[in-house]
Write an enzyme that holds these catalytic residues in place. Structure first.
Site, PDB file in Angstrom:
ATOM      1  N   HIS A  40      -5.574  -3.562 -10.523  1.00 43.37           N
ATOM      2  CA  HIS A  40      -4.744  -2.685  -9.684  1.00 43.37           C
ATOM      3  C   HIS A  40      -3.299  -2.679 -10.172  1.00 43.37           C
ATOM      4  O   HIS A  40      -2.876  -3.567 -10.912  1.00 43.37           O
ATOM      5  CB  HIS A  40      -4.773  -3.164  -8.225  1.00 43.37           C
ATOM      6  CG  HIS A  40      -6.004  -2.744  -7.480  1.00 43.37           C
ATOM      7  ND1 HIS A  40      -7.192  -3.428  -7.581  1.00 43.37           N
ATOM      8  CD2 HIS A  40      -6.234  -1.696  -6.649  1.00 43.37           C
ATOM      9  CE1 HIS A  40      -8.111  -2.829  -6.826  1.00 43.37           C
ATOM     10  NE2 HIS A  40      -7.558  -1.766  -6.256  1.00 43.37           N
TER      11      HIS A  40
ATOM     12  N   LYS B  13       0.494  -4.061  -5.494  1.00 42.47           N
ATOM     13  CA  LYS B  13      -0.540  -4.366  -4.495  1.00 42.47           C
ATOM     14  C   LYS B  13      -0.281  -5.740  -3.876  1.00 42.47           C
ATOM     15  O   LYS B  13      -0.067  -6.709  -4.590  1.00 42.47           O
ATOM     16  CB  LYS B  13      -1.925  -4.318  -5.149  1.00 42.47           C
ATOM     17  CG  LYS B  13      -3.058  -4.511  -4.157  1.00 42.47           C
ATOM     18  CD  LYS B  13      -4.391  -4.147  -4.755  1.00 42.47           C
ATOM     19  CE  LYS B  13      -5.536  -4.451  -3.788  1.00 42.47           C
ATOM     20  NZ  LYS B  13      -5.412  -3.749  -2.500  1.00 42.47           N
TER      21      LYS B  13
HETATM   22  P1  NAP Z   1       2.774   1.320   0.160  1.00 45.58           P
HETATM   23  O1  NAP Z   1       3.201   2.328  -0.848  1.00 45.58           O
HETATM   24  O2  NAP Z   1       3.516   0.005   0.267  1.00 45.58           O
HETATM   25  O3  NAP Z   1       2.785   2.061   1.572  1.00 45.58           O
HETATM   26  C1  NAP Z   1       2.660   1.440   2.818  1.00 45.58           C
HETATM   27  C2  NAP Z   1       3.773   1.965   3.700  1.00 45.58           C
HETATM   28  O4  NAP Z   1       3.556   1.520   5.053  1.00 45.58           O
HETATM   29  C3  NAP Z   1       5.139   1.398   3.265  1.00 45.58           C
HETATM   30  O5  NAP Z   1       6.134   2.382   3.426  1.00 45.58           O
HETATM   31  C4  NAP Z   1       5.287   0.245   4.245  1.00 45.58           C
HETATM   32  O6  NAP Z   1       6.608  -0.230   4.368  1.00 45.58           O
HETATM   33  C5  NAP Z   1       4.780   0.913   5.496  1.00 45.58           C
HETATM   34  N1  NAP Z   1       4.548   0.008   6.603  1.00 45.58           N
HETATM   35  C6  NAP Z   1       4.449  -1.352   6.588  1.00 45.58           C
HETATM   36  N2  NAP Z   1       4.247  -1.796   7.836  1.00 45.58           N
HETATM   37  C7  NAP Z   1       4.221  -0.715   8.654  1.00 45.58           C
HETATM   38  C8  NAP Z   1       4.060  -0.536  10.055  1.00 45.58           C
HETATM   39  N3  NAP Z   1       3.873  -1.564  10.888  1.00 45.58           N
HETATM   40  N4  NAP Z   1       4.077   0.720  10.561  1.00 45.58           N
HETATM   41  C9  NAP Z   1       4.266   1.782   9.740  1.00 45.58           C
HETATM   42  N5  NAP Z   1       4.448   1.670   8.398  1.00 45.58           N
HETATM   43  C10 NAP Z   1       4.424   0.432   7.866  1.00 45.58           C
HETATM   44  O7  NAP Z   1       1.234   0.899  -0.032  1.00 45.58           O
HETATM   45  P2  NAP Z   1       0.050   1.835  -0.575  1.00 45.58           P
HETATM   46  O8  NAP Z   1      -0.084   1.689  -2.038  1.00 45.58           O
HETATM   47  O9  NAP Z   1       0.175   3.180   0.034  1.00 45.58           O
HETATM   48  O10 NAP Z   1      -1.190   1.065   0.038  1.00 45.58           O
HETATM   49  C11 NAP Z   1      -1.299   0.882   1.448  1.00 45.58           C
HETATM   50  C12 NAP Z   1      -2.568   0.097   1.752  1.00 45.58           C
HETATM   51  O11 NAP Z   1      -3.703   0.909   1.407  1.00 45.58           O
HETATM   52  C13 NAP Z   1      -2.728  -1.214   0.960  1.00 45.58           C
HETATM   53  O12 NAP Z   1      -3.303  -2.178   1.802  1.00 45.58           O
HETATM   54  C14 NAP Z   1      -3.710  -0.827  -0.143  1.00 45.58           C
HETATM   55  O13 NAP Z   1      -4.458  -1.924  -0.603  1.00 45.58           O
HETATM   56  C15 NAP Z   1      -4.576   0.140   0.598  1.00 45.58           C
HETATM   57  N6  NAP Z   1      -5.346   1.086  -0.220  1.00 45.58           N
HETATM   58  C16 NAP Z   1      -6.580   1.380   0.227  1.00 45.58           C
HETATM   59  C17 NAP Z   1      -7.332   2.315  -0.431  1.00 45.58           C
HETATM   60  C18 NAP Z   1      -8.693   2.652   0.125  1.00 45.58           C
HETATM   61  O14 NAP Z   1      -9.389   3.490  -0.468  1.00 45.58           O
HETATM   62  N7  NAP Z   1      -9.091   2.058   1.243  1.00 45.58           N
HETATM   63  C19 NAP Z   1      -6.841   2.952  -1.571  1.00 45.58           C
HETATM   64  C20 NAP Z   1      -5.567   2.634  -2.017  1.00 45.58           C
HETATM   65  C21 NAP Z   1      -4.816   1.707  -1.307  1.00 45.58           C
HETATM   66  P3  NAP Z   1       6.995  -1.603   3.537  1.00 45.58           P
HETATM   67  O15 NAP Z   1       6.975  -1.200   2.090  1.00 45.58           O
HETATM   68  O16 NAP Z   1       8.367  -1.960   4.026  1.00 45.58           O
HETATM   69  O17 NAP Z   1       5.960  -2.630   3.875  1.00 45.58           O
END
Ligand code: NAP
Length: 276
Positions: free
Chosen positions: A161, A165
């Site tokens: 990844h 992550k």
């Molecule tokens: P990201 O770019 O860090 O986006 C997450 C966003 O949510 C950030 O802006 C974060 O702020 C914010 N956040 C944190 N706590 C919050 C809260 N309580 N309320 C509202 N917003 C909040 O991460 P990403 O790459 O999009 O990935 C997000 C998640 O999805 C990860 O766990 C990843 O492993 C997962 N994912 C899943 C899949 C799937 O197919 N299931 C695919 C890709 C990714 P901060 O940066 O300040 O924390």
């Protein structure tokens, strides 16, 4: 609580709307017929238009910072959560308490927390989905791995990844290991005593002999290899998400389907293979 009818426009909120996946969901939902983005939440970009933050035209949906308030004020029926392992449990609980169907993509939740949410959802009669991977190809990779396990009990998982992550190993790798362990049963490979010269060199052992290795590098999105070994041969099942768009058909399918469900399902396969 807002009443739901499956044939009406589905009102969706996105939690983590300013993040990488959240922005992708905002773009995907805005293009979709029969689904309307009504709310957005993030700890960043407060007050900004979710469409503009996602790099598209304004959608008239300002990013809030309080999920409960946003769900209450917008009458969202489904909330899609792509936030952080630290936030996802409370977010999902808030959604269920508000009578809103959670579609959870955030990984890193403990199995006990997931089961607690499933019990809460069951009591509340609220359907939802927790999916460690929304890419159809990744779901098939797990299905094929399950099939191969009958013939190849020796297996190791390598997940790769991007370097931002937060959790390791990935939710997909853990789910794959779970599926393989269940399919393998007592059919375990014999193992030798090893000398480990660098801690972690052999990865993490999920169950006897099922090892998981996590690679984190800039440039990667989400990739996994499941390598089976047998006498004189190996079988590698590999899936690559080359862009975050790969997750969107699964997310949209989930948004449409959870409205008609009364349980919190774990794994997209349980929605996907129902369809065929
Ligand atoms: P990201 O770019 O860090 O986006 C997450 C966003 O949510 C950030 O802006 C974060 O702020 C914010 N956040 C944190 N706590 C919050 C809260 N309580 N309320 C509202 N917003 C909040 O991460 P990403 O790459 O999009 O990935 C997000 C998640 O999805 C990860 O766990 C990843 O492993 C997962 N994912 C899943 C899949 C799937 O197919 N299931 C695919 C890709 C990714 P901060 O940066 O300040 O924390």
């Amino acid at each position: 609580m807002v009443q739901k009818r499956v044939n009406e426009i589905i009102r969706v909120a996105v939690s983590g709307a300013a993040g990488r996946m959240g922005q992708e969901v905002v773009r995907a939902v805005s293009k979709e017929k029969g689904i309307e983005l009504v709310g957005a939440v993030d700890v960043h970009q407060f007050g900004k238009d979710a469409g503009e933050v996602a790099g598209i035209a304004p959608l008239g949906v300002a990013i809030g910072n309080d999920l409960r308030q946003v769900l209450r004020e917008t009458g969202a029926q489904v909330v899609v959560d792509f936030t952080s392992p630290r936030a996802v449990f409370d977010n999902a609980r808030t959604a269920i308490e508000q009578g809103v169907h959670p579609v959870i993509g955030t990984t890193g939740m403990a199995a006990e927390e997931r089961m607690e949410l499933q019990e809460l959802a069951r009591k509340a009669g609220i359907g939802g989905l927790i999916a460690p991977n929304f890419a159809i190809g990744a779901v098939l990779m797990m299905k094929f791995a399950e099939m191969a396990t009958n013939y190849f009990p020796s297996v190791e998982i390598i997940e790769l990844h991007h370097d931002q992550k937060l959790d390791a190993p990935s939710g997909t790798a853990l789910k794959t290991a779970e599926v393989i362990a269940a399919a393998r049963g007592d059919n375990r490979p014999s193992m030798i005593e090893e000398t480990i010269k660098l801690e972690g060199a052999r990865g993490g052992e999920f169950a006897r002999g099922i090892r998981v290795h996590s690679v984190r590098l800039p440039g990667l999105v989400a990739h996994q290899e499941v390598i089976f070994g047998g006498v004189g041969q190996t079988l590698t099942i590999r899936h690559d998400s080359l862009s975050r768009e790969s997750f969107m058909p699964g997310v949209i399918l989930a948004v449409r389907r959870v409205m008609a469900s009364a349980e919190l399902i774990y794994g997209l396969e349980n929605l996907l293979f129902q369809e065929s």
